[in-house]
Each structure stands twice: as C-alpha cells, then as structure tokens.
Design a protein around this motif. Structure first.
Motif, PDB file in Angstrom:
ATOM      1  N   ALA A   1       0.857  -1.189   0.000  1.00  0.00           N
ATOM      2  CA  ALA A   1       0.000   0.000   0.000  1.00  0.00           C
ATOM      3  C   ALA A   1       0.895   1.242   0.000  1.00  0.00           C
ATOM      4  CB  ALA A   1      -0.905   0.017   1.220  1.00  0.00           C
ATOM      5  N   PHE A   2       0.524   2.228  -0.817  1.00  0.00           N
ATOM      6  CA  PHE A   2       1.284   3.470  -0.918  1.00  0.00           C
ATOM      7  C   PHE A   2       0.414   4.608  -0.401  1.00  0.00           C
ATOM      8  CE2 PHE A   2       2.412   7.292  -3.386  1.00  0.00           C
ATOM      9  CZ  PHE A   2       3.714   7.447  -2.963  1.00  0.00           C
ATOM     10  N   PHE A   3       0.991   5.454   0.464  1.00  0.00           N
ATOM     11  CA  PHE A   3       0.286   6.580   1.069  1.00  0.00           C
ATOM     12  C   PHE A   3       1.021   7.866   0.706  1.00  0.00           C
ATOM     13  CE2 PHE A   3      -0.002   2.857   3.822  1.00  0.00           C
ATOM     14  CZ  PHE A   3      -1.361   2.720   3.983  1.00  0.00           C
TER      15      PHE A   3
ATOM     16  N   LEU B   1      -3.690  10.612  -1.092  1.00  0.00           N
ATOM     17  CA  LEU B   1      -3.742   9.510  -2.046  1.00  0.00           C
ATOM     18  C   LEU B   1      -3.400   8.211  -1.334  1.00  0.00           C
ATOM     19  CD1 LEU B   1      -3.399   8.622  -5.277  1.00  0.00           C
ATOM     20  CD2 LEU B   1      -1.038   8.489  -4.519  1.00  0.00           C
ATOM     21  N   ILE B   2      -4.229   7.200  -1.552  1.00  0.00           N
ATOM     22  CA  ILE B   2      -3.939   5.836  -1.107  1.00  0.00           C
ATOM     23  C   ILE B   2      -4.029   4.961  -2.345  1.00  0.00           C
ATOM     24  CG2 ILE B   2      -4.628   3.885   0.333  1.00  0.00           C
ATOM     25  CD1 ILE B   2      -6.048   5.871   2.183  1.00  0.00           C
ATOM     26  N   SER B   3      -3.000   4.161  -2.588  1.00  0.00           N
ATOM     27  CA  SER B   3      -2.977   3.275  -3.746  1.00  0.00           C
ATOM     28  C   SER B   3      -2.586   1.882  -3.288  1.00  0.00           C
ATOM     29  CB  SER B   3      -1.971   3.806  -4.775  1.00  0.00           C
ATOM     30  OG  SER B   3      -1.991   3.025  -5.933  1.00  0.00           O
ATOM     31  N   SER B   4      -3.245   0.873  -3.865  1.00  0.00           N
ATOM     32  CA  SER B   4      -3.046  -0.506  -3.450  1.00  0.00           C
ATOM     33  C   SER B   4      -2.247  -1.275  -4.494  1.00  0.00           C
ATOM     34  CB  SER B   4      -4.409  -1.156  -3.230  1.00  0.00           C
ATOM     35  OG  SER B   4      -4.261  -2.493  -2.842  1.00  0.00           O
ATOM     36  N   GLY B   5      -1.216  -1.995  -4.035  1.00  0.00           N
ATOM     37  CA  GLY B   5      -0.375  -2.795  -4.916  1.00  0.00           C
ATOM     38  C   GLY B   5      -1.008  -4.134  -5.214  1.00  0.00           C
TER      39      GLY B   5
ATOM     40  N   VAL C   1      -7.691   5.587  -3.938  1.00  0.00           N
ATOM     41  CA  VAL C   1      -8.620   6.681  -3.659  1.00  0.00           C
ATOM     42  C   VAL C   1      -7.819   7.972  -3.507  1.00  0.00           C
ATOM     43  CG1 VAL C   1     -10.345   5.241  -2.516  1.00  0.00           C
ATOM     44  CG2 VAL C   1      -8.563   6.308  -1.158  1.00  0.00           C
ATOM     45  N   THR C   2      -8.476   9.075  -3.841  1.00  0.00           N
ATOM     46  CA  THR C   2      -7.894  10.392  -3.636  1.00  0.00           C
ATOM     47  C   THR C   2      -8.906  11.261  -2.915  1.00  0.00           C
ATOM     48  OG1 THR C   2      -8.668  11.212  -5.764  1.00  0.00           O
ATOM     49  CG2 THR C   2      -6.457  10.277  -5.699  1.00  0.00           C
ATOM     50  N   SER C   3      -8.408  12.247  -2.218  1.00  0.00           N
ATOM     51  CA  SER C   3      -9.275  13.167  -1.509  1.00  0.00           C
ATOM     52  C   SER C   3      -8.562  14.501  -1.370  1.00  0.00           C
ATOM     53  CB  SER C   3      -9.620  12.609  -0.129  1.00  0.00           C
ATOM     54  OG  SER C   3     -10.430  13.508   0.584  1.00  0.00           O
TER      55      SER C   3
END
Length: 113
Positions: free
Chosen positions: A60-62, A76-80, A87-89
């Motif tokens: 997971a990347f934050f 931003l949260i991105s899943s490997g 998701v972005t906010s």
C-alpha cells in the motif's frame, strides 16, 4: 502589558512551529483475528509552498501533498501490486482521515497534530 504581549507572541510562534504528523495504516483480517500495521509518512519534498509526505507498507502506498498557502492537502492511497486501484481526496490541512476499504483489508491515512 509588554510582558503579556511577549508571552502571547511566544505562544503563537510555538503553536505555528508544531509539526503535523501523518500515519498510514493497514488493517487486515487474517483468519478470525484482526491485525494492524502502521507507518509514519516521511517528508520527501519540501519548499516554501509545497510539502510532500509519503510512505509504503504491505503493498500500500500513502501520499499527502500539502499546499501551505491555502492550507489544503491532496491525499492519495494506492493498493499494490500494480498500484492502479486507489482513492484520492482533497481536504483541509492538517486534520484529516482518508480510508480505502477492500474485502480483506482497510487502508487509512490519518493526519493531525
């Protein structure tokens, strides 16, 4: 009166120097018991206007990009493993919580003082 103003000025200066902290966390269900891991997001870029904090944990990347002029941040949260889902906010800085829910795990960015 002079001492009062000096104390007031010093307390205001101190409150502006307090650093906000962001933490990325991964909560998983393994079997019947929940597990949680956390990572403190580290500053990867900083100038007078922009501050960028990033961290990676358990596929997971934050990321948090802060605009200091308008006190807004892009989260931003991105899943490997391919990092194509996420998701972005956009929210005010520094108090925010952004969550990405998946079937077996939940990814969270929490920022605050």
């Amino acid at each position: 009166m002079k001492n009062f103003l000096m104390v007031l000025f010093m307390s205001c200066a101190f409150s502006f120097s307090i650093k906000a902290k962001c933490v990325g966390s991964v909560k998983q269900i393994t079997g019947t018991s929940p597990a949680e891991a956390k990572v403190d997001l580290q500053i990867t870029y900083e100038d007078t206007t922009i501050k960028k904090l990033q961290g990676e944990l358990d596929n997971a990347f934050f990321s948090v990009t802060v605009n200091r002029e308008n006190k807004m941040a892009f989260y931003l949260i991105s899943s490997g493993p391919d990092y194509l889902n996420g998701v972005t906010s956009r929210s005010s800085w520094p108090n925010a919580r952004v969550t990405m829910v998946q079937p077996q795990r939940t990814l969270i960015i929490e920022c605050g003082r």
